[in-house]
Design a protein around this motif. Structure first.
Motif, PDB file in Angstrom:
ATOM      1  N   SER A  57       0.813  -1.226   0.000  1.00 29.05           N
ATOM      2  CA  SER A  57       0.000   0.000   0.000  1.00 29.05           C
ATOM      3  C   SER A  57       0.847   1.278   0.000  1.00 29.05           C
ATOM      4  O   SER A  57       0.304   2.376   0.001  1.00 29.05           O
TER       5      SER A  57
ATOM      6  N   SER B  37      -6.535  10.751   9.296  1.00 26.54           N
ATOM      7  CA  SER B  37      -6.864   9.360   9.006  1.00 26.54           C
ATOM      8  C   SER B  37      -8.169   8.986   9.700  1.00 26.54           C
ATOM      9  O   SER B  37      -8.309   9.139  10.925  1.00 26.54           O
TER      10      SER B  37
ATOM     11  N   ARG C 183      -9.290   5.931   9.801  1.00 30.45           N
ATOM     12  CA  ARG C 183      -9.194   4.552  10.291  1.00 30.45           C
ATOM     13  C   ARG C 183      -9.308   4.512  11.820  1.00 30.45           C
ATOM     14  O   ARG C 183      -8.742   5.367  12.503  1.00 30.45           O
TER      15      ARG C 183
ATOM     16  N   LYS D 223      -8.672   7.827   4.017  1.00 34.67           N
ATOM     17  CA  LYS D 223      -8.886   6.403   4.327  1.00 34.67           C
ATOM     18  C   LYS D 223     -10.352   6.099   4.656  1.00 34.67           C
ATOM     19  O   LYS D 223     -10.645   5.210   5.474  1.00 34.67           O
TER      20      LYS D 223
ATOM     21  N   ASP E 122     -12.293   4.670   2.763  1.00 33.37           N
ATOM     22  CA  ASP E 122     -12.632   3.359   2.187  1.00 33.37           C
ATOM     23  C   ASP E 122     -12.124   2.205   3.053  1.00 33.37           C
ATOM     24  O   ASP E 122     -12.318   1.032   2.707  1.00 33.37           O
ATOM     25  N   ASP E 123     -11.465   2.505   4.177  1.00 39.07           N
ATOM     26  CA  ASP E 123     -10.926   1.456   5.042  1.00 39.07           C
ATOM     27  C   ASP E 123     -12.070   0.592   5.591  1.00 39.07           C
ATOM     28  O   ASP E 123     -13.171   1.101   5.860  1.00 39.07           O
TER      29      ASP E 123
ATOM     30  N   THR F 292     -12.659  -0.494   8.440  1.00 39.16           N
ATOM     31  CA  THR F 292     -13.160  -0.054   9.755  1.00 39.16           C
ATOM     32  C   THR F 292     -14.056   1.186   9.646  1.00 39.16           C
ATOM     33  O   THR F 292     -14.685   1.582  10.635  1.00 39.16           O
TER      34      THR F 292
ATOM     35  N   ASN G 206     -15.570   2.336   6.011  1.00 37.83           N
ATOM     36  CA  ASN G 206     -16.509   2.037   4.925  1.00 37.83           C
ATOM     37  C   ASN G 206     -17.434   3.226   4.601  1.00 37.83           C
ATOM     38  O   ASN G 206     -18.653   3.070   4.506  1.00 37.83           O
TER      39      ASN G 206
ATOM     40  N   SER H  27     -10.415   9.116  -0.530  1.00 36.36           N
ATOM     41  CA  SER H  27      -9.534   7.951  -0.407  1.00 36.36           C
ATOM     42  C   SER H  27      -8.287   8.254  -1.224  1.00 36.36           C
ATOM     43  O   SER H  27      -8.341   8.248  -2.461  1.00 36.36           O
TER      44      SER H  27
END
Length: 532
Positions: free
Chosen positions: A147, A211, A213, A248, A250-251, A253, A255, A289
């Motif tokens: 990544s 972030s 996440r 992030k 799209d992570d 945790t 979505n 993202s």
């Protein structure tokens, strides 16, 4: 008899007539001979003058007059002159039609995705092709860091790629439909905050990367995380516009959860207000993202995120107004230097303009220099104005005689150089139960200067509500949250300006033991030296 008498009468008359014409012919012949003699005499005089030597000065004057009166026709020279004139005209037109320019610094906690977003921007704007991306993907896969491949576009040295942490300020250029951007990728780790300060000092706008996440936002935002310190430093360094990108999304945790996005915004907004940001006018939030490029150059599909219908990241960047530029005396703090066919210095033009052939001065060592070449966005240009990040080739000084924090300046009104100044200071990060007194030592960061300093005297305390000094007899110490007027001394001469005259060179931070303890602005200069 009569006939004879007539003949005798006529003969004398005819004789006289002949004599008259003979005399006339003689006169004409004589005049012709005289004219011939005159012409011969003139020719002889000319021949004598031609053979006589002409003085050098006279000959030079005659030749010069002849050149003026009769210019030599040289088609090749005339064509070259026309081509040069057309080239200069085209350059001036291109300069006039150049897109507006903004310097954007990417800040935020380590691992928030700053370098990844920077790499994605360069890919989406056509600065990086598919072959390079495939190369970076393979390299990242070989290091078991699949990544990270987008970050490799910005993180170019092996230390950064091995650790996955930005160390130096990354620099790149990209364009949107209406704007040229200089992208400054600041390191997020607390060990490299001085480098982050260097990057933010060159910026017009900030991009705060958060972030989304689970766990990462909390780590960066809680006490000890770099999100808070970066925001405070950015504001202190003059970054007044902030784009907060919640990355992030799209992570797994997250979505694209609206609840998570709203929770982050609700925590960030009060802190931004406490850091003197106007969250309604100067701050914009949006979800993205960075790794997948979603909501970056184009608006995202409602199927991906049904609750967001706002602009894409590029649209937000294009909508930000360019801050006012200073057209005063020339000032360019030097952030780096190197040798390349001469001495080359790098920096952002804070004030005035520069062109090839200019005679300038480097302060504080007062070295006169001449501008040989100017490079902007990797292109060679004839001139550049305020706000541009440049590389400038100069003569008159060696690169080893230049330090970061030196300032290329106008010779007419050079930047002041001092070893002592008076400042207003706000204490924001002293260790618990610690106080600041006269004799306190710290590291001073002001534009590109990093210098040890000492608080020599606390002059008066500041009322934090009115921001005015309190008239009292003196101050022995101040604690966290207090404001104070003080006198600061540095070991070596540095270039600074009063904040009221020139904010870019008059705002600073004090750090010690890896933490920012105070921010301030210069209010008076002691014993300033600015004579060129």
């Amino acid at each position: 008899m009569v006939v004879k008498a007539h003949m005798k009468l006529v003969c004398p008359v005819m004789l006289n007539f002949k004599l008259f014409w003979i005399s006339q012919l003689l006169i004409l012949n004589l005049e012709a001979e005289i004219r011939a003699l005159q012409l011969d005499s003139a020719d002889l005089k000319d021949n004598v003058q031609e053979s006589a030597p002409v003085p050098v000065e006279q000959q030079a004057t005659e030749d010069h007059d002849q050149e003026i009166l009769l210019p030599v026709h040289n088609p090749a020279k005339e064509k070259a002159a026309q081509e040069n004139a057309a080239k200069e005209e085209a350059e001036e037109e291109a300069e006039a039609n150049k897109k507006r320019h903004l310097n954007a610094v990417f800040i935020g906690h380590v691992d928030a995705g700053k370098s990844t977003i920077g790499g994605q921007i360069l890919f989406l704007s056509g600065q990086v092709d598919d072959r390079q991306i495939q190369k970076y993907e393979k390299e990242a896969k070989d290091k078991s860091r699949e990544s990270w491949y987008m970050a490799y576009i910005m993180d170019t040295n092996e230390e950064e790629r091995a650790k996955g942490k930005t160390v130096e300020v990354g620099r790149a250029h990209f364009e949107t439909e209406s704007t040229r951007f200089t992208l400054l990728d600041a390191p997020g780790h607390k060990s490299y905050v001085p480098n982050m300060i260097s990057g933010a000092s060159q910026a017009d706008i900030g991009v705060l990367v958060i972030s989304a996440r689970k766990g990462e936002f909390e780590t960066g935002f809680e006490k000890g995380g770099q999100t808070r310190e970066h925001v405070q430093l950015a504001k202190t360094l003059g970054v007044c516009k902030l784009v907060v990108v919640v990355n992030k999304m799209d992570d797994p945790t997250v979505n694209w959860s609206k609840e998570r996005y709203d929770a982050i915004e609700q925590k960030i907004v009060p802190f931004l207000k406490s850091s003197a940001y106007n969250t309604k006018k100067d701050v914009i939030f949006l979800p993205i993202s960075g790794l997948m490029g979603v909501n970056m150059d184009k608006r995202m599909d409602r199927n991906v995120c049904p609750w967001y219908s706002g602009p894409s990241f590029f649209e937000v960047l294009d909508s930000i107004e360019v801050p006012p530029r200073d057209n005063g005396p020339f000032r360019m703090p030097i952030i780096d230097k190197f040798k390349d066919m001469g001495t080359v210095v790098m920096g952002k033009v804070e004030s005035g303009s520069i062109k090839e052939g200019d005679s300038l001065i480097i302060m504080p060592n007062k070295e006169p220099v001449k501008v040989v070449a100017i490079y902007c966005d990797e292109d060679k240009v004839k001139r550049a104005g305020p706000g541009e990040n440049l590389r400038v080739r100069i003569t008159g000084i060696e690169d080893e005689d230049i330090l970061s924090g030196f300032v290329i300046s106008s010779t007419v009104k050079p930047v002041p150089a001092v070893t002592e100044f008076v400042a207003q200071l706000q204490i924001i990060g002293l260790p618990e139960k610690a106080v600041l007194t006269a004799g306190y030592k710290a590291i001073l960061h002001i534009h590109a200067v990093v210098e040890e300093c000492e608080i020599m005297e606390l002059i008066s305390q500041i009322d934090m509500e009115t921001r005015e000094p309190i008239k009292n007899k003196g101050v022995r110490f101040v604690k966290n949250g207090a404001g104070v007027v003080c006198r600061i001394q540095v070991t070596n001469s540095i270039c600074v300006e009063k904040f009221s005259d020139f904010p870019q060179l008059g705002r600073f931070t004090l750090r010690t033991e890896g933490k920012t303890v105070a921010v301030g602005k210069v209010t008076a200069l002691s014993g300033a030296s600015s004579s060129a």
